[in-house]
Design a protein around this motif. Sequence first.
Motif, mmCIF file in Angstrom:
data_model
loop_
_atom_site.group_PDB
_atom_site.id
_atom_site.type_symbol
_atom_site.label_atom_id
_atom_site.label_comp_id
_atom_site.label_asym_id
_atom_site.label_seq_id
_atom_site.Cartn_x
_atom_site.Cartn_y
_atom_site.Cartn_z
ATOM 1 N N GLY A 1 0.808 -1.205 0.000
ATOM 2 C CA GLY A 1 0.000 0.000 0.000
ATOM 3 C C GLY A 1 0.847 1.262 0.000
ATOM 4 N N VAL A 2 0.215 2.393 0.330
ATOM 5 C CA VAL A 2 0.898 3.698 0.315
ATOM 6 C C VAL A 2 0.523 4.469 1.576
ATOM 7 N N VAL A 3 1.537 4.920 2.293
ATOM 8 C CA VAL A 3 1.350 5.853 3.406
ATOM 9 C C VAL A 3 2.028 7.155 2.998
ATOM 10 N N PRO A 4 1.261 8.202 2.670
ATOM 11 C CA PRO A 4 1.859 9.427 2.122
ATOM 12 C C PRO A 4 2.503 10.297 3.202
ATOM 13 N N THR A 5 3.482 11.084 2.788
ATOM 14 C CA THR A 5 4.099 12.125 3.609
ATOM 15 C C THR A 5 4.311 13.337 2.716
ATOM 16 N N GLU A 6 4.725 14.440 3.331
ATOM 17 C CA GLU A 6 5.018 15.624 2.520
ATOM 18 C C GLU A 6 6.129 15.327 1.514
ATOM 19 N N GLU A 7 7.165 14.622 1.962
ATOM 20 C CA GLU A 7 8.282 14.294 1.067
ATOM 21 C C GLU A 7 7.839 13.339 -0.033
ATOM 22 N N TRP A 8 6.974 12.377 0.335
ATOM 23 C CA TRP A 8 6.481 11.412 -0.656
ATOM 24 C C TRP A 8 5.753 12.141 -1.787
ATOM 25 N N LYS A 9 4.878 13.083 -1.471
ATOM 26 C CA LYS A 9 4.136 13.789 -2.506
ATOM 27 C C LYS A 9 5.074 14.613 -3.392
ATOM 28 N N LYS A 10 6.059 15.236 -2.768
ATOM 29 C CA LYS A 10 7.016 16.034 -3.542
ATOM 30 C C LYS A 10 7.791 15.148 -4.509
ATOM 31 N N ASP A 11 8.188 13.964 -4.027
ATOM 32 C CA ASP A 11 9.011 13.059 -4.842
ATOM 33 C C ASP A 11 8.193 12.376 -5.931
ATOM 34 N N LYS A 12 6.992 11.885 -5.596
ATOM 35 C CA LYS A 12 6.202 11.090 -6.528
ATOM 36 C C LYS A 12 5.350 11.937 -7.467
ATOM 37 N N ILE A 13 4.841 13.054 -6.974
ATOM 38 C CA ILE A 13 3.896 13.850 -7.766
ATOM 39 C C ILE A 13 4.492 15.189 -8.182
ATOM 40 N N GLY A 14 5.522 15.618 -7.468
ATOM 41 C CA GLY A 14 6.156 16.876 -7.806
ATOM 42 C C GLY A 14 5.399 18.093 -7.326
ATOM 43 N N GLU A 15 4.591 17.919 -6.259
ATOM 44 C CA GLU A 15 3.816 19.036 -5.718
ATOM 45 C C GLU A 15 4.010 19.130 -4.212
ATOM 46 N N ASN A 16 3.736 20.294 -3.668
ATOM 47 C CA ASN A 16 3.780 20.478 -2.230
ATOM 48 C C ASN A 16 2.545 19.871 -1.577
ATOM 49 N N TRP A 17 2.658 19.624 -0.278
ATOM 50 C CA TRP A 17 1.535 19.104 0.493
ATOM 51 C C TRP A 17 0.704 20.277 1.003
ATOM 52 N N TYR A 18 -0.620 20.172 0.849
ATOM 53 C CA TYR A 18 -1.511 21.250 1.261
ATOM 54 C C TYR A 18 -2.415 20.799 2.403
ATOM 55 N N LEU A 19 -3.034 21.782 3.068
ATOM 56 C CA LEU A 19 -3.926 21.484 4.174
ATOM 57 C C LEU A 19 -5.086 20.607 3.719
ATOM 58 N N GLY A 20 -5.585 20.836 2.516
ATOM 59 C CA GLY A 20 -6.654 19.996 1.986
ATOM 60 C C GLY A 20 -6.241 18.538 1.875
ATOM 61 N N ASP A 21 -4.954 18.301 1.576
ATOM 62 C CA ASP A 21 -4.444 16.924 1.539
ATOM 63 C C ASP A 21 -4.537 16.282 2.924
ATOM 64 N N THR A 22 -4.209 17.072 3.944
ATOM 65 C CA THR A 22 -4.283 16.563 5.314
ATOM 66 C C THR A 22 -5.715 16.248 5.697
#
Length: 580
Positions: free
Chosen positions: A400-421
């Motif tokens: 499976g996948v457990v996301p983090t701020e670094e994971w999103k930056k690395d995999k998707i190329g975007e910053n993590w936002y409050l809406g993501d949380t």
Amino acid sequence: MVKTGVAFPDYISTEKFKRRGNNFGKNYSIRSYLMPLILIAAITLIFARLFFLQVIKGSNYRNLSDANRTKTIEIHAPRGIIFDRDGTPLVFNVPGFRQTLNDKTKLIGKNEALKLISQGKSNLEIDSLRNYPYKDAFSHVLGYIGQISKEELSQKELANYKGGDLIGKIGIEREYENKLRGINGKELVEIDNVGKIIRKLGQTDPLPGQNITLTLDIGLQKAAFNAAKDIKKGAVIVSNPQGEILALLSKPSFDSNLFTMGEGYSMLEESEYKDISQILLDSENQPLLNRAIGGTYPPGSTFKLITAAAGLENKVIDENFVVEDTGILRIGDFSFGNWYFTHYGKLDGEVNVVKAIKRSNDIFFYKLAALVRVDNLSKFAQKFGLGSKLGIDLTGEEKGVVPTEEWKKDKIGENWYLGDTYHYGIGQGYLLTTPLQVNIWTQAIANGGNIYKPHLLKNEKLILRRAQDKSEKFLSEGTVDLIRQGMIESCSTGGVAWPLFDFKYQKSNIKNSGEKIEIACKTGTAEHGGKESLPHAWITLFAPAYDPQIVVTVLSEESGEGSNIAAPIAKKILEEWFGR
């Protein structure tokens, strides 16, 4: 000198003529020896050749000669039998044959073999065919056997196999291949020039494979299969709080006998797939995928149990923490609603952690996730086993996948936002889990904070998956009590899991014996894809709520709300368990 007449001088000289008699004798003597010498040389060569063939190469040619009049017939060893936890066999070995054509092994039933024998076919080998009496109900957990592939032959652990051998392909048949496979025997026979057996010269008996006993409960497995008959795609897992798997089902299922009982095997009418090609070509539904361990999905509101535990254990909230349900949270142009408001236009008022679980209140968990923060939430999710394989004794498990701020930056190329949380806090967004993982974190709440390695082999030593801080339990008693209470109220009047309100079971042999059982549960309705797609329906529960015996997790893909679709399935499984 020779004396002459008057016309010549008195004397003239004459040549002395040599006799040739001596040379002729010598030549005659050589010819008299030549023929005996040739004869002796020929006899010597003959004897030398005979010595080479009979003495030097004698054993080799004797072996070739014996091979022309003897034949070794392999006697295939029967595989071990697989039993459920109470000793009921889940698979049988039945008489049959195998035929090898162009390096391909074909399993043949008795009737088909008799036809081939009557046609003079002689390349048939006696074998035992693998019969799965419960057909579709156990297809993914038991698996099936088939001819070993070239890729499998290259694996080190399969170095003793050869082309044409049969091997477990998926499920328990593959996982415990080294136990279930026996040791083949051999029979040495004498044959005539047309290959007909004249007599037997010797035999080494085969050694059957080892029998194994599983943690599976045949009654629960069949109950889960019957309860989930209307699920198109999904999974059911039933366990006890110590990691023993009592039932494991993936849909769509198939009849494993199609792979093992030969072309003459007759199908049941209710089976979805009528032949192997239908199974292999159904790329849309992927019937060979074991969704219970290999399918990854957003867990929806079932994840709120982990969000609550993270908030309580990190001291972000306590039992007195309250959130006012406003129906919708707005961030700029984005809005995040609570299901009760968006569906019915109603509010839950003041909500604490128990009521938030009871009512599955999204507003509470949006705000709680923001307080915990994404990376802290992910670290706590990992303590429950998310983001890694749990080590069940089946092939095909996903992490499976457990996301983090670094994971999103690395995999998707975007910053993590409050809406993501916000989405993460209610089990949506980038989070992906398997049904097995959902069942395991429910076990942890049921048993007071321990994560056990899930297993199917009976009497396997219980293995605790230690938390990152090296302690066994990572949930305090207070946290477990609050989450359990919220889950109990979720399955009670005023909660959301309406099919389980006032659950009573009926003893199968006693009339009017209904007894109420307190259940702790959490439903989930996980959105995915576009708005045109129905959500995944979830429920995960344990019962009784205090001193639990059984943990049930149900997933139905793209089918609707968890309370409407998954909860009735879980209820039927509970009725089977407590009605005994």
